[in-house]
Design a protein around this motif. Sequence first.
Motif, mmCIF file in Angstrom:
data_model
loop_
_atom_site.group_PDB
_atom_site.id
_atom_site.type_symbol
_atom_site.label_atom_id
_atom_site.label_comp_id
_atom_site.label_asym_id
_atom_site.label_seq_id
_atom_site.Cartn_x
_atom_site.Cartn_y
_atom_site.Cartn_z
ATOM 1 N N PRO A 275 -14.169 15.425 12.811
ATOM 2 C CA PRO A 275 -13.567 14.490 13.773
ATOM 3 C C PRO A 275 -12.311 13.797 13.276
ATOM 4 N N ALA A 276 -12.144 13.656 11.966
ATOM 5 C CA ALA A 276 -11.003 12.875 11.469
ATOM 6 C C ALA A 276 -10.153 13.620 10.456
ATOM 7 N N ALA A 277 -10.475 14.868 10.142
ATOM 8 C CA ALA A 277 -9.678 15.616 9.165
ATOM 9 C C ALA A 277 -8.283 15.884 9.717
ATOM 10 N N PRO A 278 -7.259 15.900 8.863
ATOM 11 C CA PRO A 278 -5.940 16.336 9.339
ATOM 12 C C PRO A 278 -6.044 17.745 9.920
ATOM 13 N N LEU A 279 -5.593 17.892 11.158
ATOM 14 C CA LEU A 279 -5.678 19.167 11.877
ATOM 15 C C LEU A 279 -4.281 19.527 12.359
ATOM 16 N N LEU A 280 -3.763 20.630 11.851
ATOM 17 C CA LEU A 280 -2.391 21.047 12.139
ATOM 18 C C LEU A 280 -2.410 22.283 13.032
ATOM 19 N N VAL A 281 -1.807 22.176 14.196
ATOM 20 C CA VAL A 281 -1.653 23.311 15.109
ATOM 21 C C VAL A 281 -0.273 23.921 14.856
ATOM 22 N N VAL A 282 -0.253 25.208 14.522
ATOM 23 C CA VAL A 282 0.993 25.899 14.192
ATOM 24 C C VAL A 282 1.250 26.959 15.257
ATOM 25 N N SER A 283 2.423 26.913 15.856
ATOM 26 C CA SER A 283 2.776 27.926 16.847
ATOM 27 C C SER A 283 3.336 29.160 16.152
ATOM 28 N N PRO A 284 3.564 30.258 16.878
ATOM 29 C CA PRO A 284 3.977 31.509 16.229
ATOM 30 C C PRO A 284 5.332 31.424 15.541
ATOM 31 N N VAL A 285 5.441 32.141 14.419
ATOM 32 C CA VAL A 285 6.751 32.355 13.821
ATOM 33 C C VAL A 285 7.560 33.237 14.770
ATOM 34 N N LEU A 286 8.851 33.328 14.510
ATOM 35 C CA LEU A 286 9.700 34.148 15.363
ATOM 36 C C LEU A 286 9.267 35.615 15.300
ATOM 37 N N CYS A 287 9.140 36.223 16.453
ATOM 38 C CA CYS A 287 8.857 37.659 16.563
ATOM 39 C C CYS A 287 9.723 38.170 17.708
ATOM 40 N N PRO A 288 10.902 38.721 17.411
ATOM 41 C CA PRO A 288 11.879 39.014 18.466
ATOM 42 C C PRO A 288 11.352 39.840 19.620
ATOM 43 N N ILE A 289 10.447 40.788 19.377
ATOM 44 C CA ILE A 289 10.022 41.648 20.485
ATOM 45 C C ILE A 289 9.216 40.887 21.530
ATOM 46 N N HIS A 290 8.615 39.744 21.141
ATOM 47 C CA HIS A 290 7.759 39.022 22.085
ATOM 48 C C HIS A 290 8.260 37.618 22.405
ATOM 49 N N GLU A 291 9.465 37.275 21.982
ATOM 50 C CA GLU A 291 9.956 35.928 22.290
ATOM 51 C C GLU A 291 10.011 35.693 23.800
ATOM 52 N N ASP A 292 10.515 36.665 24.529
ATOM 53 C CA ASP A 292 10.665 36.517 25.977
ATOM 54 C C ASP A 292 10.036 37.667 26.754
ATOM 55 N N THR A 293 9.365 38.561 26.054
ATOM 56 C CA THR A 293 8.733 39.714 26.703
ATOM 57 C C THR A 293 7.236 39.663 26.458
ATOM 58 N N PRO A 294 6.434 39.700 27.518
ATOM 59 C CA PRO A 294 4.980 39.630 27.339
ATOM 60 C C PRO A 294 4.429 40.872 26.643
ATOM 61 N N GLY A 295 3.160 40.782 26.264
ATOM 62 C CA GLY A 295 2.459 41.921 25.714
ATOM 63 C C GLY A 295 1.981 42.834 26.832
ATOM 64 N N PRO A 296 1.239 43.850 26.465
ATOM 65 C CA PRO A 296 0.725 44.082 25.114
ATOM 66 C C PRO A 296 1.755 44.684 24.169
ATOM 67 N N SER A 297 1.465 44.559 22.859
ATOM 68 C CA SER A 297 2.206 45.337 21.869
ATOM 69 C C SER A 297 1.672 46.756 21.890
ATOM 70 N N ALA A 298 2.564 47.696 21.598
ATOM 71 C CA ALA A 298 2.152 49.100 21.570
ATOM 72 C C ALA A 298 2.878 49.799 20.438
ATOM 73 N N PRO A 299 2.246 50.812 19.845
ATOM 74 C CA PRO A 299 2.961 51.593 18.826
ATOM 75 C C PRO A 299 4.174 52.279 19.441
ATOM 76 N N ASP A 300 5.247 52.340 18.688
ATOM 77 C CA ASP A 300 6.426 53.097 19.093
ATOM 78 C C ASP A 300 6.202 54.531 18.632
ATOM 79 N N PHE A 301 5.805 55.383 19.573
ATOM 80 C CA PHE A 301 5.414 56.736 19.185
ATOM 81 C C PHE A 301 6.606 57.574 18.737
#
Length: 401
Positions: A275-301
């Motif tokens: 209930p009282a521990a320091p709790l840090l919420v971290v958002s995603p690091v930069l990932c250019p393929i998904h910054e503005d494009t939704p998933g899913p991720s897929a292998p580049d065949f």
Amino acid sequence: MNTTKHGKHNDHDWITTPITADLLRGALELEHTAHGVLPHRLPAWARAQCTDGQLAMAEAQPSGVRLVFRTRATAVELDTLPTKRVHVGAPPRPDGVYDLLVDGQLADQAGVAGGNTLTIDMTTGTAESRPGPVGTLRFSGLPGRDKDVEIWLPHNETTELVALRTDAPVGPAPDRGRMVWLHHGSSISHGSDAASPTTIWPARAASLGGVELVNLGLGGSALLDPFTARTLRDTPADLISVKIGINVVNTDLMRLRAFGPAVHGFLDTVREGHPAAPLLVVSPVLCPIHEDTPGPSAPDFTALAAGRLQFRAAGDPAERASGKLTLGVVRDELARIVRQRAADDPNLHYLDGRELYGRADSAELPLPDGLHPDTATHRLIGERFAGLAFGDGGPFADRRA
């Protein structure tokens, strides 16, 4: 600690010590197998609530798990049964690395040949297992004095521990009074393409912060699962961080309508146990393929046919209007949720992941496969996290036990 003589070879009188929970850190549970013991990072009750193969593989890979003991031994042998992954069409993966630390300093590294093989075909989504032999890891030339010895297990290979042998008695290392940092995240937190277990960014940050790491980074599986939240709730910890977002996007798991309440529910559950521990919420690091494009991720065949493992975003940016998630949308929602909750929870904090790895870093150190950082980028992220979280004014700054 019960020990037994193992016999003499290689000019050593070996002592065999049972591998028990008091010699392991970073694991939440030990499963007894036909060969020895298998460390798990999710308890059996949690594993029973989801049969997903990716989760099963990720939680059984011992990221952050290490054998820790006190001894005067100058030689150590460890028999293990690793499970090595092979991706059809992709370059061979190197064997997992074991890092040996003596009194907190890296002293040696080694690998174990053989073991089981899991062959994954990304074009068909299938996997095939083949059994293999137990291998032996050996470290010698250690200083002949009392010392703390740590053997960090490969972060990316499921590792059954079969036998521990030394040329002097072994006992549990004493409690050094360090705070426990409990972290949860995706494959980047799991260790992705880092070269060794102590070079993954959470291990680097924990070393710089002077804390004991429990790493629940689960490759492909940071999906706001209720059983993961309950595991965090029930795991003793002084400091907690949760890195949320990339897996929800690249699995195309949910829409914005579900995401916000799921985050609230996840944090509510964690707070039930802490209930009282320091709790840090971290958002995603930069990932250019998904910054503005939704998933899913897929292998580049196309890349796979050329022998390279590469990922692409398979969603359509126009789908954001219907609630599909991108990393930009996720960051905005996480920042809003933390602002809302922090009014009643002064120990809740937010960190934008782009402060750990952002646009300028992407130009200098691009993600090799489009999703995962290499060793140099893990070091960068770990050092930045340590400064921002454990440094003066950071949410984890008061880290003394």
